[in-house]
Enzyme design. Structure first.
Site, PDB file in Angstrom:
ATOM      1  N   THR A  32       0.824  -1.217   0.000  1.00 39.09           N
ATOM      2  CA  THR A  32       0.000   0.000   0.000  1.00 39.09           C
ATOM      3  C   THR A  32       0.856   1.265   0.000  1.00 39.09           C
ATOM      4  O   THR A  32       0.361   2.340   0.322  1.00 39.09           O
ATOM      5  CB  THR A  32      -0.946   0.021   1.221  1.00 39.09           C
ATOM      6  OG1 THR A  32      -0.131  -0.079   2.400  1.00 39.09           O
ATOM      7  CG2 THR A  32      -1.960  -1.107   1.185  1.00 39.09           C
ATOM      8  N   ASP A  65       0.047  -5.306   3.189  1.00 38.83           N
ATOM      9  CA  ASP A  65       1.271  -4.745   3.772  1.00 38.83           C
ATOM     10  C   ASP A  65       1.161  -3.221   3.813  1.00 38.83           C
ATOM     11  O   ASP A  65       0.887  -2.577   2.801  1.00 38.83           O
ATOM     12  CB  ASP A  65       2.476  -5.137   2.895  1.00 38.83           C
ATOM     13  CG  ASP A  65       3.788  -4.567   3.435  1.00 38.83           C
ATOM     14  OD1 ASP A  65       4.381  -5.209   4.312  1.00 38.83           O
ATOM     15  OD2 ASP A  65       4.200  -3.470   2.987  1.00 38.83           O
ATOM     16  N   TYR A  70       3.694   5.324   5.809  1.00 39.59           N
ATOM     17  CA  TYR A  70       3.031   5.517   4.515  1.00 39.59           C
ATOM     18  C   TYR A  70       1.902   6.536   4.685  1.00 39.59           C
ATOM     19  O   TYR A  70       0.936   6.309   5.422  1.00 39.59           O
ATOM     20  CB  TYR A  70       2.447   4.216   3.952  1.00 39.59           C
ATOM     21  CG  TYR A  70       3.456   3.129   3.611  1.00 39.59           C
ATOM     22  CD1 TYR A  70       4.839   3.360   3.636  1.00 39.59           C
ATOM     23  CD2 TYR A  70       3.030   1.854   3.256  1.00 39.59           C
ATOM     24  CE1 TYR A  70       5.745   2.344   3.326  1.00 39.59           C
ATOM     25  CE2 TYR A  70       3.931   0.843   2.940  1.00 39.59           C
ATOM     26  CZ  TYR A  70       5.280   1.101   2.984  1.00 39.59           C
ATOM     27  OH  TYR A  70       6.178   0.099   2.693  1.00 39.59           O
TER      28      TYR A  70
HETATM   29  N1  LIG Z   1      10.144  -2.573   3.458  1.00 40.38           N
HETATM   30  C1  LIG Z   1      10.466  -1.612   2.621  1.00 40.38           C
HETATM   31  O1  LIG Z   1      11.432  -0.872   2.839  1.00 40.38           O
HETATM   32  C2  LIG Z   1       9.641  -1.418   1.378  1.00 40.38           C
HETATM   33  C3  LIG Z   1      10.118  -0.564   0.363  1.00 40.38           C
HETATM   34  C4  LIG Z   1       9.335  -0.414  -0.767  1.00 40.38           C
HETATM   35  C5  LIG Z   1       8.124  -1.082  -0.901  1.00 40.38           C
HETATM   36  N2  LIG Z   1       7.674  -1.892   0.121  1.00 40.38           N
HETATM   37  C6  LIG Z   1       6.358  -2.589   0.021  1.00 40.38           C
HETATM   38  O2  LIG Z   1       6.321  -3.294  -1.212  1.00 40.38           O
HETATM   39  C7  LIG Z   1       5.162  -2.924  -1.956  1.00 40.38           C
HETATM   40  C8  LIG Z   1       5.418  -3.076  -3.447  1.00 40.38           C
HETATM   41  O3  LIG Z   1       6.412  -2.198  -3.887  1.00 40.38           O
HETATM   42  P1  LIG Z   1       6.231  -1.176  -5.126  1.00 40.38           P
HETATM   43  O4  LIG Z   1       4.826  -0.795  -5.269  1.00 40.38           O
HETATM   44  O5  LIG Z   1       7.218  -0.110  -4.899  1.00 40.38           O
HETATM   45  O6  LIG Z   1       6.722  -1.956  -6.363  1.00 40.38           O
HETATM   46  P2  LIG Z   1       6.122  -3.114  -7.325  1.00 40.38           P
HETATM   47  O7  LIG Z   1       5.124  -3.906  -6.618  1.00 40.38           O
HETATM   48  O8  LIG Z   1       7.339  -3.736  -7.925  1.00 40.38           O
HETATM   49  O9  LIG Z   1       5.475  -2.280  -8.514  1.00 40.38           O
HETATM   50  C9  LIG Z   1       4.182  -1.825  -8.521  1.00 40.38           C
HETATM   51  C10 LIG Z   1       3.773  -1.552  -9.952  1.00 40.38           C
HETATM   52  O10 LIG Z   1       3.683  -2.788 -10.675  1.00 40.38           O
HETATM   53  C11 LIG Z   1       2.548  -2.724 -11.512  1.00 40.38           C
HETATM   54  N3  LIG Z   1       1.977  -4.060 -11.715  1.00 40.38           N
HETATM   55  C12 LIG Z   1       1.428  -4.907 -10.813  1.00 40.38           C
HETATM   56  N4  LIG Z   1       1.014  -6.045 -11.422  1.00 40.38           N
HETATM   57  C13 LIG Z   1       1.308  -5.896 -12.750  1.00 40.38           C
HETATM   58  C14 LIG Z   1       1.126  -6.713 -13.898  1.00 40.38           C
HETATM   59  N5  LIG Z   1       0.565  -7.910 -13.813  1.00 40.38           N
HETATM   60  N6  LIG Z   1       1.543  -6.239 -15.102  1.00 40.38           N
HETATM   61  C15 LIG Z   1       2.108  -5.017 -15.219  1.00 40.38           C
HETATM   62  N7  LIG Z   1       2.318  -4.194 -14.160  1.00 40.38           N
HETATM   63  C16 LIG Z   1       1.911  -4.634 -12.937  1.00 40.38           C
HETATM   64  C17 LIG Z   1       1.545  -1.830 -10.827  1.00 40.38           C
HETATM   65  O11 LIG Z   1       0.827  -1.094 -11.794  1.00 40.38           O
HETATM   66  P3  LIG Z   1      -0.798  -1.170 -11.877  1.00 40.38           P
HETATM   67  O12 LIG Z   1      -1.309  -0.346 -10.764  1.00 40.38           O
HETATM   68  O13 LIG Z   1      -1.064  -0.618 -13.234  1.00 40.38           O
HETATM   69  O14 LIG Z   1      -1.156  -2.634 -11.760  1.00 40.38           O
HETATM   70  C18 LIG Z   1       2.412  -0.900  -9.973  1.00 40.38           C
HETATM   71  O15 LIG Z   1       2.568   0.366 -10.561  1.00 40.38           O
HETATM   72  C19 LIG Z   1       4.877  -1.499  -1.480  1.00 40.38           C
HETATM   73  O16 LIG Z   1       3.543  -1.084  -1.700  1.00 40.38           O
HETATM   74  C20 LIG Z   1       5.182  -1.611   0.004  1.00 40.38           C
HETATM   75  O17 LIG Z   1       4.070  -2.159   0.691  1.00 40.38           O
HETATM   76  C21 LIG Z   1       8.429  -2.072   1.226  1.00 40.38           C
END
Ligand SMILES: NC(=O)c1ccc[n+]([C@@H]2O[C@H](COP(=O)([O-])OP(=O)(O)OC[C@H]3O[C@@H](n4cnc5c(N)ncnc54)[C@H](OP(=O)(O)O)[C@@H]3O)[C@@H](O)[C@H]2O)c1
Length: 293
Positions: A32, A65, A70
């Site tokens: 999220t 998550d 956030y």
């Molecule tokens: N612990 C930490 O330090 C940390 C750091 C960063 C992130 N996180 C957690 O990890 C989560 C995920 O990270 P993130 O959002 O940065 O990166 P991500 O999940 O790698 O990328 C998200 C992007 O992928 C696209 N996507 C999803 N499914 C898809 C598909 N089947 N085909 C094409 N595109 C697709 C989504 O677009 P659409 O909306 O168009 O589907 C979205 O814009 C975060 O929300 C957070 O909860 C944790």
């Protein structure tokens, strides 16, 4: 208490992997980050964000998550709205305490504030959001243990801790550190943290892989190997990545999506198994990033 979240009435049954605490953790979850703002609260798209989380629940995701940082807590408030009226016991909710709250009393305060914003009575997994060399690790871990003793937190974990940091944190903790949330990404130019992956696998610490899709790079920066393997199984690049990550011992995954079709596509990846040769090719591609990207 051990819950089995496999037995749900949801359209899709979310499978789980067992944590070393005995709890079951869903194979896939939704992130999220940016829902409700990045570091400051943003109320401009609340309805869209709530609908995106609800869509994920409808598709069958059970792990959400979030983090106190956030949207300065607003992300947790949106999660509360999206899960309102549903069966709490079928959900696995992760949230995180930020490094400016690592003192004993602050950890307790943060957890209580998250519970209040999320409108839940317990957190399934509470994570330290990062390692901070200046953190009072002993008192941070004592506070995490206190939360477990109080029943406010079921499991504890960390994000992006190296093996030496994991060992030190575990030294101060009676409760097992069951999860290390880590970046796992074919697009990153820093390469994978293989030593930490290996340490976690050997010590039965679950790795929650995030940023699998390069935070959107999957859409415009095509990786030929993903396309090639996808064609072979008739699946998309995203499904190749998910099937590959989940093939690994002690790996589960989370990602963000505002698109219900993507959520369905990503969930459908649970039906595919890649063969050993293709897994090896992808592993090599990941290792090469250290040198080439
Ligand atoms: N612990 C930490 O330090 C940390 C750091 C960063 C992130 N996180 C957690 O990890 C989560 C995920 O990270 P993130 O959002 O940065 O990166 P991500 O999940 O790698 O990328 C998200 C992007 O992928 C696209 N996507 C999803 N499914 C898809 C598909 N089947 N085909 C094409 N595109 C697709 C989504 O677009 P659409 O909306 O168009 O589907 C979205 O814009 C975060 O929300 C957070 O909860 C944790």
């Amino acid at each position: 208490m051990k819950r089995n979240i496999k037995n749900t009435n949801l359209t899709n049954i979310m499978e789980t992997k067992k944590l070393k605490s005995g709890f079951e953790m869903p194979l896939l979850g939704i992130g999220t980050y940016t829902f409700g703002g990045e570091h400051d609260a943003d109320y401009s798209k609340d309805e869209e964000w709530i609908q995106a989380i609800k869509a994920a629940l409808e598709v069958g995701y059970t792990h959400i998550d979030t983090a106190e940082v956030y949207g300065d807590g607003h992300s947790e408030e949106l999660v509360a709205k999206a899960i309102e009226g549903g069966d709490r016991n079928k959900l696995f909710i992760t949230t995180k305490v930020y490094h400016n709250h690592f003192k004993y009393e602050d950890v307790l305060k943060s957890a209580n504030a998250s519970l209040k914003r999320l409108k839940i009575k317990y957190i399934d997994l509470y994570l330290l959001h990062s390692f901070d060399p200046n953190m009072p690790l002993k008192e941070t871990m004592e506070a995490m243990n206190k939360l477990v003793e109080m029943g406010l937190v079921k499991n504890i974990g960390v994000c992006n801790f190296k093996p030496s940091q994991l060992k030190e944190a575990q030294k101060y903790s009676k409760a097992k550190i069951v999860v290390n949330q880590m970046k796992f990404n074919l697009w990153a130019n820093t390469g994978p943290d293989v030593d930490t992956f290996t340490y976690c696998q050997k010590n039965d610490i679950m790795i929650t892989a995030y940023k699998l899709f390069g935070r959107d790079k999957i859409k415009y920066d095509k990786i030929p190997l993903l396309v090639e393997i996808g064609k072979k199984y008739n699946i998309t690049d995203a499904q190749v990545i998910i099937a590959w990550v989940l093939s690994k011992k002690n790996f589960v995954a989370i990602f963000t999506s505002m698109d219900k079709n993507h959520l369905k596509e990503d969930m459908a990846a649970l039906r595919f198994k890649l063969n050993e040769d293709d897994i090896r090719l992808l592993d090599n591609e990941l290792l090469m990033k250290r040198f080439n990207r």
